[in-house]
Design a protein around this motif. Structure first.
Motif, PDB file in Angstrom:
ATOM      1  N   GLY A  40       0.902  -0.971  -0.072  1.00  0.00           N
ATOM      2  CA  GLY A  40       0.265   0.000   0.055  1.00  0.00           C
ATOM      3  C   GLY A  40       0.940   1.275   0.178  1.00  0.00           C
ATOM      4  N   LEU A  41       2.043   1.024   0.666  1.00  0.00           N
ATOM      5  CA  LEU A  41       2.937   2.368   0.736  1.00  0.00           C
ATOM      6  C   LEU A  41       3.686   2.509  -0.796  1.00  0.00           C
ATOM      7  CD1 LEU A  41       4.071   2.113   4.092  1.00  0.00           C
ATOM      8  CD2 LEU A  41       2.337   3.715   3.576  1.00  0.00           C
ATOM      9  N   GLY A  42       3.300   0.942  -1.852  1.00  0.00           N
ATOM     10  CA  GLY A  42       4.304   1.562  -3.187  1.00  0.00           C
ATOM     11  C   GLY A  42       5.334   0.506  -3.492  1.00  0.00           C
ATOM     12  N   PHE A  43       5.530  -0.064  -1.691  1.00  0.00           N
ATOM     13  CA  PHE A  43       6.710  -1.042  -2.472  1.00  0.00           C
ATOM     14  C   PHE A  43       6.003  -2.327  -4.017  1.00  0.00           C
ATOM     15  CE2 PHE A  43       7.187   1.717   1.218  1.00  0.00           C
ATOM     16  CZ  PHE A  43       9.189   0.625   1.237  1.00  0.00           C
ATOM     17  N   THR A  44       7.161  -2.921  -4.123  1.00  0.00           N
ATOM     18  CA  THR A  44       6.884  -4.445  -4.814  1.00  0.00           C
ATOM     19  C   THR A  44       7.990  -5.159  -4.919  1.00  0.00           C
ATOM     20  OG1 THR A  44       8.082  -3.466  -6.718  1.00  0.00           O
ATOM     21  CG2 THR A  44       5.682  -3.084  -7.186  1.00  0.00           C
ATOM     22  N   GLU A  45       8.040  -6.653  -5.576  1.00  0.00           N
ATOM     23  CA  GLU A  45       8.531  -7.767  -4.542  1.00  0.00           C
ATOM     24  C   GLU A  45       9.617  -6.878  -5.347  1.00  0.00           C
ATOM     25  OE1 GLU A  45       8.128 -11.218  -3.259  1.00  0.00           O
ATOM     26  OE2 GLU A  45       8.210 -11.649  -5.083  1.00  0.00           O
ATOM     27  N   HIS A  46      11.306  -7.760  -5.623  1.00  0.00           N
ATOM     28  CA  HIS A  46      12.293  -7.349  -6.074  1.00  0.00           C
ATOM     29  C   HIS A  46      12.822  -8.890  -6.128  1.00  0.00           C
ATOM     30  CE1 HIS A  46      16.732  -7.234  -7.520  1.00  0.00           C
ATOM     31  NE2 HIS A  46      15.918  -5.541  -8.111  1.00  0.00           N
ATOM     32  N   HIS A  47      13.025  -9.465  -5.420  1.00  0.00           N
ATOM     33  CA  HIS A  47      13.674 -11.204  -5.622  1.00  0.00           C
ATOM     34  C   HIS A  47      13.209 -11.386  -4.370  1.00  0.00           C
ATOM     35  CE1 HIS A  47      17.187  -9.115  -3.667  1.00  0.00           C
ATOM     36  NE2 HIS A  47      16.786 -10.094  -2.772  1.00  0.00           N
ATOM     37  N   ARG A  48      13.361 -12.572  -4.112  1.00  0.00           N
ATOM     38  CA  ARG A  48      13.057 -13.526  -2.558  1.00  0.00           C
ATOM     39  C   ARG A  48      14.555 -14.518  -2.632  1.00  0.00           C
ATOM     40  NH1 ARG A  48       7.167 -16.285  -2.523  1.00  0.00           N
ATOM     41  NH2 ARG A  48       5.445 -14.284  -2.800  1.00  0.00           N
ATOM     42  N   TYR A  49      14.637 -14.974  -1.403  1.00  0.00           N
ATOM     43  CA  TYR A  49      15.574 -15.815  -1.217  1.00  0.00           C
ATOM     44  C   TYR A  49      15.416 -16.448  -0.112  1.00  0.00           C
ATOM     45  CZ  TYR A  49      16.339 -12.850   4.346  1.00  0.00           C
ATOM     46  OH  TYR A  49      16.505 -12.453   4.343  1.00  0.00           O
TER      47      TYR A  49
END
Length: 251
Positions: free
Chosen positions: A234-243
């Motif tokens: 909701g604050l504009g974050f998106t997933e870049h990758h996972r570990y």
């Protein structure tokens, strides 16, 4: 190193282990068992030796420091596939979850107010207070590992608190590495949730971090933490990758 590997190394710099030894481009880390990240080998890049030897060195390092052998690996990477072939397995017993989403977003919201010095509902201090320690670590007398991971290292660190009257009701930690603000340990007391304090804490740290050169923000959130993921998206974050965290099958 690729973007995800460089980002993971920046996050490791922002979350300093008591012991952080290089193994080629890998990082062998230990912090007396305090947090998973600070006690897992970061397996990004080339270890400078064969995988069996690197894993053996990782296990020896862990045992010498009294912690369980754990490796942190990028989801879907060649190293992860090689680790599975070597007989390692997902660390499904990890207390916070073995799979983590790494999110990128803006350090503050466009309509954020205040200056990070208490004029927007949140104060960001250079030294952690007792109420801050109580909220983020559950103690006002942190041990050596807790102090080093949360308040040590070379990166500038900001300790954010939100208050309701005289009571500290929310807290978070921010560290700046290069142009990156790393936020962790964001917590709000149950009775004060759903009032926007999480957003205020994020914005307070963002304003503080901007003075240290940060232009973007990174978060490492367990994939089973639906509440936190919803807040950050909701604050504009998106997933870049996972570990993921991996352990030897026989431990």
């Amino acid at each position: 190193m690729n973007d995800a590997e460089m980002l993971e190394n920046a996050c490791a710099d922002a979350w300093p282990a008591l012991i952080d030894l290089p193994l080629g481009q890998w990082r062998l880390r230990a912090a007396a068992g305090f947090t998973g990240r600070a006690n897992a080998a970061l397996a990004t890049g080339d270890p400078g030796t064969s995988l069996p030897r690197a894993l053996r060195r990782t296990c020896e390092f862990a045992h010498a420091n009294g912690i369980r052998p754990v490796v942190q690996i990028l989801d879907g990477s060649a190293t992860e596939r090689a680790l599975a072939a070597a007989g390692w397995v997902h660390h499904t017993g990890h207390p916070a979850g073995y799979e983590v989403s790494v999110l990128l977003g803006p350090p503050t919201q466009p309509d954020a107010t205040g200056d990070g010095k208490g004029n927007g509902g949140v104060t960001v201090a250079e030294v952690p207070s007792d109420p801050w320690w109580e909220l983020v670590a559950g103690t006002t007398s942190p041990g050596t590992a807790q102090r080093h991971v949360l308040a040590g290292g070379r990166a500038p660190v900001g300790f954010a608190t939100a208050r309701s009257g005289a009571e500290t009701v929310g807290a978070a930690r921010g560290a700046v590495v290069g142009d990156l603000l790393h936020v962790a340990r964001l917590t709000v007391l149950p009775a004060h949730r759903r009032r926007g304090l999480g957003t205020e804490l994020m914005n307070g740290l963002g304003r503080w971090a901007a003075r240290h050169g940060a232009t973007r923000c990174v978060l490492q959130v367990e994939t089973n933490n639906a509440t936190a993921l919803a807040l950050y998206r909701g604050l504009g974050f998106t997933e870049h990758h996972r570990y993921r965290y991996w352990i030897p099958a026989n431990t």
